[in-house]
Design an enzyme around this catalytic site. Sequence first.
Site, PDB file in Angstrom:
ATOM      1  N   LYS A  13       0.959  -1.241   0.220  1.00  0.00           N
ATOM      2  CA  LYS A  13      -0.148   0.099   0.086  1.00  0.00           C
ATOM      3  C   LYS A  13       0.864   1.413  -0.022  1.00  0.00           C
ATOM      4  O   LYS A  13       0.684   2.129  -0.835  1.00  0.00           O
ATOM      5  CB  LYS A  13      -0.924  -0.021   1.252  1.00  0.00           C
ATOM      6  CG  LYS A  13      -2.015  -1.375   1.295  1.00  0.00           C
ATOM      7  CD  LYS A  13      -2.672  -1.055   2.493  1.00  0.00           C
ATOM      8  CE  LYS A  13      -2.057  -1.175   3.738  1.00  0.00           C
ATOM      9  NZ  LYS A  13      -1.475  -2.512   4.087  1.00  0.00           N
ATOM     10  N   ARG A  88      -9.573   0.556   8.204  1.00  0.00           N
ATOM     11  CA  ARG A  88      -8.948  -0.724   8.514  1.00  0.00           C
ATOM     12  C   ARG A  88      -9.949  -1.545   9.151  1.00  0.00           C
ATOM     13  O   ARG A  88      -9.855  -2.642   9.824  1.00  0.00           O
ATOM     14  CB  ARG A  88      -7.833  -0.473   9.330  1.00  0.00           C
ATOM     15  CG  ARG A  88      -6.544  -0.908   8.515  1.00  0.00           C
ATOM     16  CD  ARG A  88      -5.336  -0.614   9.450  1.00  0.00           C
ATOM     17  NE  ARG A  88      -3.979  -1.436   8.718  1.00  0.00           N
ATOM     18  CZ  ARG A  88      -2.946  -0.733   8.192  1.00  0.00           C
ATOM     19  NH1 ARG A  88      -3.119   0.444   8.146  1.00  0.00           N
ATOM     20  NH2 ARG A  88      -2.076  -1.457   8.116  1.00  0.00           N
ATOM     21  N   ARG A 127      11.891  -6.268   5.031  1.00  0.00           N
ATOM     22  CA  ARG A 127      11.534  -4.595   5.401  1.00  0.00           C
ATOM     23  C   ARG A 127      12.202  -4.667   6.804  1.00  0.00           C
ATOM     24  O   ARG A 127      12.903  -3.661   7.133  1.00  0.00           O
ATOM     25  CB  ARG A 127      10.317  -4.386   5.565  1.00  0.00           C
ATOM     26  CG  ARG A 127      10.068  -2.699   5.845  1.00  0.00           C
ATOM     27  CD  ARG A 127       8.742  -2.402   5.445  1.00  0.00           C
ATOM     28  NE  ARG A 127       7.976  -2.840   6.578  1.00  0.00           N
ATOM     29  CZ  ARG A 127       6.655  -2.403   6.259  1.00  0.00           C
ATOM     30  NH1 ARG A 127       5.959  -1.748   5.327  1.00  0.00           N
ATOM     31  NH2 ARG A 127       5.694  -2.925   7.225  1.00  0.00           N
ATOM     32  N   ARG A 133      11.884  -1.894  11.451  1.00  0.00           N
ATOM     33  CA  ARG A 133      10.436  -1.491  12.077  1.00  0.00           C
ATOM     34  C   ARG A 133      10.294  -2.569  12.965  1.00  0.00           C
ATOM     35  O   ARG A 133      10.192  -3.546  13.077  1.00  0.00           O
ATOM     36  CB  ARG A 133       9.368  -1.380  10.932  1.00  0.00           C
ATOM     37  CG  ARG A 133       9.032  -0.122  10.849  1.00  0.00           C
ATOM     38  CD  ARG A 133       7.903   0.071   9.552  1.00  0.00           C
ATOM     39  NE  ARG A 133       6.730  -0.626   9.869  1.00  0.00           N
ATOM     40  CZ  ARG A 133       5.609  -0.480   9.177  1.00  0.00           C
ATOM     41  NH1 ARG A 133       5.746   0.288   8.133  1.00  0.00           N
ATOM     42  NH2 ARG A 133       4.486  -1.046   9.198  1.00  0.00           N
ATOM     43  N   ARG A 144      -0.512  -9.021  13.456  1.00  0.00           N
ATOM     44  CA  ARG A 144      -1.115  -7.940  12.307  1.00  0.00           C
ATOM     45  C   ARG A 144      -1.982  -8.796  11.341  1.00  0.00           C
ATOM     46  O   ARG A 144      -3.013  -8.217  10.741  1.00  0.00           O
ATOM     47  CB  ARG A 144       0.095  -7.413  11.747  1.00  0.00           C
ATOM     48  CG  ARG A 144       0.757  -6.414  12.656  1.00  0.00           C
ATOM     49  CD  ARG A 144       2.088  -5.859  12.233  1.00  0.00           C
ATOM     50  NE  ARG A 144       2.175  -5.071  10.910  1.00  0.00           N
ATOM     51  CZ  ARG A 144       3.089  -4.778   9.973  1.00  0.00           C
ATOM     52  NH1 ARG A 144       4.300  -5.365  10.374  1.00  0.00           N
ATOM     53  NH2 ARG A 144       3.003  -4.237   9.069  1.00  0.00           N
TER      54      ARG A 144
HETATM   55  P1  B4P Z   1       4.425  -1.274   2.097  1.00  0.00           P
HETATM   56  O1  B4P Z   1       4.382  -0.752   0.938  1.00  0.00           O
HETATM   57  O2  B4P Z   1       5.393  -0.582   3.316  1.00  0.00           O
HETATM   58  O3  B4P Z   1       3.504  -2.352   2.885  1.00  0.00           O
HETATM   59  P2  B4P Z   1       2.083  -1.600   3.426  1.00  0.00           P
HETATM   60  O4  B4P Z   1       0.996  -2.651   3.037  1.00  0.00           O
HETATM   61  O5  B4P Z   1       2.014   0.004   3.171  1.00  0.00           O
HETATM   62  O6  B4P Z   1       2.493  -1.827   4.857  1.00  0.00           O
HETATM   63  P3  B4P Z   1       1.785  -2.221   6.483  1.00  0.00           P
HETATM   64  O7  B4P Z   1       0.182  -2.551   6.157  1.00  0.00           O
HETATM   65  O8  B4P Z   1       2.588  -2.910   7.035  1.00  0.00           O
HETATM   66  O9  B4P Z   1       1.739  -0.576   7.285  1.00  0.00           O
HETATM   67  P4  B4P Z   1       0.956   0.790   7.771  1.00  0.00           P
HETATM   68  O10 B4P Z   1       1.975   1.656   7.835  1.00  0.00           O
HETATM   69  O11 B4P Z   1      -0.404   0.954   6.884  1.00  0.00           O
HETATM   70  O12 B4P Z   1       5.390  -2.811   1.553  1.00  0.00           O
HETATM   71  C1  B4P Z   1       6.055  -3.591   2.772  1.00  0.00           C
HETATM   72  C2  B4P Z   1       7.413  -4.246   1.937  1.00  0.00           C
HETATM   73  O13 B4P Z   1       7.193  -5.084   0.870  1.00  0.00           O
HETATM   74  C3  B4P Z   1       8.187  -3.111   1.861  1.00  0.00           C
HETATM   75  O14 B4P Z   1       9.794  -3.588   2.177  1.00  0.00           O
HETATM   76  C4  B4P Z   1       8.242  -3.057   0.256  1.00  0.00           C
HETATM   77  O15 B4P Z   1       9.585  -2.703  -0.191  1.00  0.00           O
HETATM   78  C5  B4P Z   1       7.971  -4.224  -0.067  1.00  0.00           C
HETATM   79  N1  B4P Z   1       7.243  -4.634  -1.695  1.00  0.00           N
HETATM   80  C6  B4P Z   1       6.244  -3.798  -1.808  1.00  0.00           C
HETATM   81  N2  B4P Z   1       5.783  -4.227  -2.883  1.00  0.00           N
HETATM   82  C7  B4P Z   1       6.463  -5.153  -3.380  1.00  0.00           C
HETATM   83  C8  B4P Z   1       6.512  -5.942  -4.645  1.00  0.00           C
HETATM   84  N3  B4P Z   1       5.671  -5.855  -5.455  1.00  0.00           N
HETATM   85  N4  B4P Z   1       7.394  -7.163  -4.608  1.00  0.00           N
HETATM   86  C9  B4P Z   1       8.273  -7.254  -3.466  1.00  0.00           C
HETATM   87  N5  B4P Z   1       8.541  -6.547  -2.511  1.00  0.00           N
HETATM   88  C10 B4P Z   1       7.430  -5.493  -2.437  1.00  0.00           C
HETATM   89  O16 B4P Z   1       0.346   0.053   9.188  1.00  0.00           O
HETATM   90  C11 B4P Z   1       1.392   0.110  10.418  1.00  0.00           C
HETATM   91  C12 B4P Z   1       0.580  -0.138  11.669  1.00  0.00           C
HETATM   92  O17 B4P Z   1      -0.080   1.436  11.953  1.00  0.00           O
HETATM   93  C13 B4P Z   1      -0.776  -1.154  11.821  1.00  0.00           C
HETATM   94  O18 B4P Z   1      -0.339  -2.359  12.100  1.00  0.00           O
HETATM   95  C14 B4P Z   1      -1.387  -0.426  12.804  1.00  0.00           C
HETATM   96  O19 B4P Z   1      -0.984  -0.702  14.254  1.00  0.00           O
HETATM   97  C15 B4P Z   1      -1.413   1.230  12.605  1.00  0.00           C
HETATM   98  N6  B4P Z   1      -2.629   1.538  11.910  1.00  0.00           N
HETATM   99  C16 B4P Z   1      -2.558   2.205  10.833  1.00  0.00           C
HETATM  100  N7  B4P Z   1      -3.569   2.586  10.049  1.00  0.00           N
HETATM  101  C17 B4P Z   1      -4.513   2.209  10.908  1.00  0.00           C
HETATM  102  C18 B4P Z   1      -5.826   2.378  11.198  1.00  0.00           C
HETATM  103  N8  B4P Z   1      -6.558   3.036   9.871  1.00  0.00           N
HETATM  104  N9  B4P Z   1      -6.525   1.885  12.111  1.00  0.00           N
HETATM  105  C19 B4P Z   1      -5.929   1.369  13.173  1.00  0.00           C
HETATM  106  N10 B4P Z   1      -4.513   0.943  13.300  1.00  0.00           N
HETATM  107  C20 B4P Z   1      -3.851   1.694  12.067  1.00  0.00           C
END
Ligand code: B4P
Length: 208
Positions: A13, A88, A127, A133, A144
């Site tokens: 995302k 979420r 990551r 992290r 998670r």
């Molecule tokens: P990201 O792109 O970082 O993944 P994400 O889906 O955004 O991350 P996440 O869900 O963990 O985090 P968020 O900050 O929203 O990619 C992950 C990895 O994969 C990276 O290393 C990237 O380089 C790699 N990658 C990406 N695409 C790839 C591909 N095509 N091929 C290979 N590798 C690839 O949330 C963090 C925390 O915040 C949650 O757990 C919760 O505690 C809190 N939170 C956030 N929003 C909330 C909400 N609305 N309600 C309640 N809690 C919330």
Amino acid sequence: MIAVLFGPPGSGKGTQAAFITRDFDLAHVSTGDMLRAEAASGSPLGREVAPLMAAGKLVPDDLIVRVIAERLGHDDVPKGVVLDGFPRTVAQARALDTMLRGKGRDVGLILSLNVPVDDLVERLLGRAREQGRSDDTAEVIRERMHEYERKTAPVLDHYRKSGARVATVDGVGSIEDVRRRVSEEITGALGRAGSRQPIRRRRVADGT
Ligand code: B4P
């Protein structure tokens, strides 16, 4: 255009949101980034959310809804927004619907990134090695994923029932491959909406 980037932890995302917001000149609203910034600043909000995030738990709905309500009042929102990591839970989705209705707007597109769980775990552990992290350890990742299945996955049904456009995007492949698929969906949605906003598409192939 108000687009929601949806998917399990590690589905890309944040990675794809960075491209979309640049390619289509949309505001990027990442609740994860906002919460991490609060935690790093040591603010009262940050002190409340830091232990929850480190344990792989979602933060409380009322708290995150207040954060989003404030953010959606910023000047960059009228041009269009990508919501990255919000909503979420179904309660968050309902609160968002109400907020947007009050502004005469609604969610135009939900982009759901589809990635098998083994790939998700591998990416998050990768990551962890690169960025360290605190919520990317094997144990916290399991929690998670569990939170996602229990509380977040039902959000898609909420939108499907409401008649919003839900596009499922294959999130497996290179980051550029996924970027191309996501861009196609957004271009299609903007076309269907007959948007008059200038679409500042850049060339995806070479990232310029
Ligand atoms: P990201 O792109 O970082 O993944 P994400 O889906 O955004 O991350 P996440 O869900 O963990 O985090 P968020 O900050 O929203 O990619 C992950 C990895 O994969 C990276 O290393 C990237 O380089 C790699 N990658 C990406 N695409 C790839 C591909 N095509 N091929 C290979 N590798 C690839 O949330 C963090 C925390 O915040 C949650 O757990 C919760 O505690 C809190 N939170 C956030 N929003 C909330 C909400 N609305 N309600 C309640 N809690 C919330």
